[in-house]
Motif scaffolding. Structure first.
Motif, short mmCIF file in Angstrom:
data_model
loop_
_atom_site.label_atom_id
_atom_site.label_comp_id
_atom_site.label_asym_id
_atom_site.label_seq_id
_atom_site.Cartn_x
_atom_site.Cartn_y
_atom_site.Cartn_z
N SER A 133 -43.26 -108.77 -10.56
CA SER A 133 -43.68 -108.39 -11.92
C SER A 133 -43.62 -106.88 -12.10
N ALA A 134 -44.03 -106.12 -11.07
CA ALA A 134 -43.97 -104.66 -11.16
C ALA A 134 -42.52 -104.18 -11.21
N ASN A 135 -41.65 -104.81 -10.44
CA ASN A 135 -40.25 -104.41 -10.43
C ASN A 135 -39.56 -104.71 -11.77
N ILE A 136 -39.91 -105.85 -12.37
CA ILE A 136 -39.34 -106.17 -13.69
C ILE A 136 -39.82 -105.16 -14.72
N ALA A 137 -41.11 -104.80 -14.68
CA ALA A 137 -41.63 -103.80 -15.61
C ALA A 137 -40.93 -102.46 -15.41
N ALA A 138 -40.75 -102.06 -14.15
CA ALA A 138 -40.07 -100.79 -13.87
C ALA A 138 -38.63 -100.81 -14.36
N PHE A 139 -38.00 -101.97 -14.31
CA PHE A 139 -36.62 -102.11 -14.79
C PHE A 139 -36.54 -101.98 -16.31
N LEU A 140 -37.51 -102.56 -17.02
CA LEU A 140 -37.45 -102.61 -18.48
C LEU A 140 -37.94 -101.33 -19.15
N ILE A 141 -38.81 -100.59 -18.48
CA ILE A 141 -39.40 -99.40 -19.09
C ILE A 141 -38.56 -98.18 -18.71
N GLN A 142 -38.27 -97.34 -19.68
CA GLN A 142 -37.36 -96.23 -19.47
C GLN A 142 -38.08 -95.00 -18.92
N ALA A 143 -37.42 -94.35 -17.97
CA ALA A 143 -37.88 -93.07 -17.43
C ALA A 143 -36.73 -92.50 -16.61
N PRO A 144 -36.55 -91.18 -16.59
CA PRO A 144 -35.46 -90.60 -15.81
C PRO A 144 -35.64 -90.78 -14.30
N LEU A 145 -36.90 -90.90 -13.86
CA LEU A 145 -37.18 -91.07 -12.44
C LEU A 145 -38.03 -92.32 -12.24
N LYS A 146 -37.60 -93.15 -11.30
CA LYS A 146 -38.34 -94.36 -10.96
C LYS A 146 -38.49 -94.40 -9.44
N LEU A 147 -39.74 -94.43 -8.99
CA LEU A 147 -40.06 -94.26 -7.57
C LEU A 147 -40.75 -95.50 -7.02
N GLY A 148 -40.26 -95.96 -5.88
CA GLY A 148 -40.87 -97.11 -5.22
C GLY A 148 -40.72 -97.01 -3.71
N ILE A 149 -41.25 -98.01 -3.02
CA ILE A 149 -41.19 -98.07 -1.56
C ILE A 149 -40.08 -99.05 -1.16
N PHE A 150 -39.23 -98.60 -0.25
CA PHE A 150 -38.05 -99.39 0.12
C PHE A 150 -38.43 -100.60 0.97
N ARG A 151 -37.82 -101.74 0.61
CA ARG A 151 -37.87 -102.94 1.43
C ARG A 151 -36.48 -103.56 1.43
N PRO A 152 -35.93 -103.88 2.59
CA PRO A 152 -34.55 -104.37 2.64
C PRO A 152 -34.36 -105.76 2.05
N ASP A 153 -35.46 -106.50 1.84
CA ASP A 153 -35.35 -107.87 1.35
C ASP A 153 -35.82 -108.03 -0.09
N THR A 154 -35.93 -106.90 -0.82
CA THR A 154 -36.52 -106.93 -2.15
C THR A 154 -35.62 -106.23 -3.16
N TRP A 155 -35.48 -106.82 -4.34
CA TRP A 155 -34.77 -106.16 -5.44
C TRP A 155 -35.55 -104.92 -5.85
#
Length: 353
Positions: A133-155
């Motif tokens: 749900s957080a990743n979908i929100a981050a995808f839909l909401i606009q911002a020049p910088l989007k920061l998250g924690i890397f996981r190799p098994d996660t979109w």
């Protein structure tokens, strides 16, 4: 009592969706440094419906306040009842609950996302790993910088990611990993929970508590909270035995039963108090000399109110979920008698209060 079936189904559906998205969009580590001077508006995303998980964002919120003192933070949370916990923190501007029903209302959902896009955030931060749900929100909401924690098994819909802190176990401290993305001298951040109650709020808490109980000739006022989720809940029959043992072990202590909504009192011998507003509940906690509970959201609320908290764990690992305050204590009670638990609580209260 195990995890409810509806929760298991939701978890499974999230896992399936995450698997599909990760296969379609292969996760890649994307490094970069963020200039703190250019960040004035932040959207922090933690769409979760549990009290504890929202309080777990407070070390990160305080770290952002230290690193970016001029930035204002808006936050997406899950349940509306968690909003009061966060909204009065110094650098928090707006808190937006995201009810589960919103996804079933396309027009309302579209308007909500459009409203957030009109905010023109400089930076979006999603500190939870694996939250679809957080990743979908981050995808839909606009911002020049989007920061998250890397996981190799996660979109990952981010243009900057940081490695997960594999050495840190506690779920409240893992989000601090995102601070590595900011340029400049690294800071040492507080590694405890803190909802930043003001002196005025603490005085209000004393008034609320003293309407129900005063010390009189007693030395301490200690709050008991019995509610918890699923296997973490401890039976009222145990609590009655424990209260009796505490009254023998610590006769100089006055006890108050802090009730969850709809909960019945434990005993006619001690007063009760409750509040549906979690910020008001935190004020009450701050006026206590100590707080004793199972592994539950209010445990973290008490710890974040700087009240000495004794957590009775019987199902989960405190290394991941225990209270973090310097005056807090965790007891693994499965192999302890009520006499031993009462003695340990008495000793800890005498030592830290």
């Amino acid at each position: 009592m195990g995890i409810p079936l509806h929760s298991k189904i939701r978890r499974h559906l999230r896992s399936v969706l995450n698997f599909i998205l990760a296969k379609r969009f292969t996760p890649r580590q994307k490094t970069g440094k963020i200039d703190p001077e250019k960040i004035k508006k932040i959207l922090l995303i933690r769409i979760n419906y549990r009290i504890g998980n929202i309080i777990f964002t407070t070390p990160l919120i305080r770290a952002l306040e230290k690193k970016l003192p001029d930035a204002k933070i808006d936050m997406l949370v899950g349940a509306s009842f968690t909003k009061p916990i966060i909204e009065k923190m110094p650098n928090v501007h707006e808190v937006y609950p995201v009810p589960r029903s919103l996804i079933k209302q396309p027009i309302a959902f579209y308007r909500f996302i459009r409203m957030l896009n009109q905010k023109r955030y400089d930076l979006i931060i999603s500190p939870a790993t694996g939250s679809v749900s957080a990743n979908i929100a981050a995808f839909l909401i606009q911002a020049p910088l989007k920061l998250g924690i890397f996981r190799p098994d996660t979109w990952l819909p981010f243009n900057i990611t940081v490695p997960a802190d594999e050495k840190t176990l506690h779920e409240a401290l893992k989000p601090l990993a995102v601070m590595e993305a900011f340029a400049g001298t690294p800071h040492r951040y507080n590694r405890f929970l803190d909802i930043a109650l003001t002196p005025k709020e603490r005085e209000e808490g004393k008034k609320l508590l003293h309407e129900k109980i005063t010390k009189g000739e007693k030395k301490y006022i200690v709050g008991l909270f019995r509610d918890a989720r699923n296997d973490k809940k401890i039976a009222d029959t145990w609590w009655k035995t424990y209260l009796h043992e505490m009254q023998k072990t610590a006769p100089e202590t006055a006890f108050i039963d802090i009730l969850a909504p709809g909960q019945s009192p434990l005993s006619e011998e001690i007063p009760t108090i409750s509040s549906k507003n979690l910020r008001n509940l935190a004020k009450i906690f701050s006026a206590l000399d100590a707080f004793i509970c199972a592994d539950t959201g209010p445990m973290h609320l008490a710890s974040a109110s700087m009240t000495p908290t004794i957590a009775l764990f019987n199902a989960t690992d405190p290394a991941y979920y225990g209270p973090l305050g310097e005056k807090d204590k965790t007891l693994q009670i499965n192999e302890m008698t009520t006499e031993e638990i009462a003695a340990a609580c008495r000793e800890h209260i005498d030592r830290v209060v």
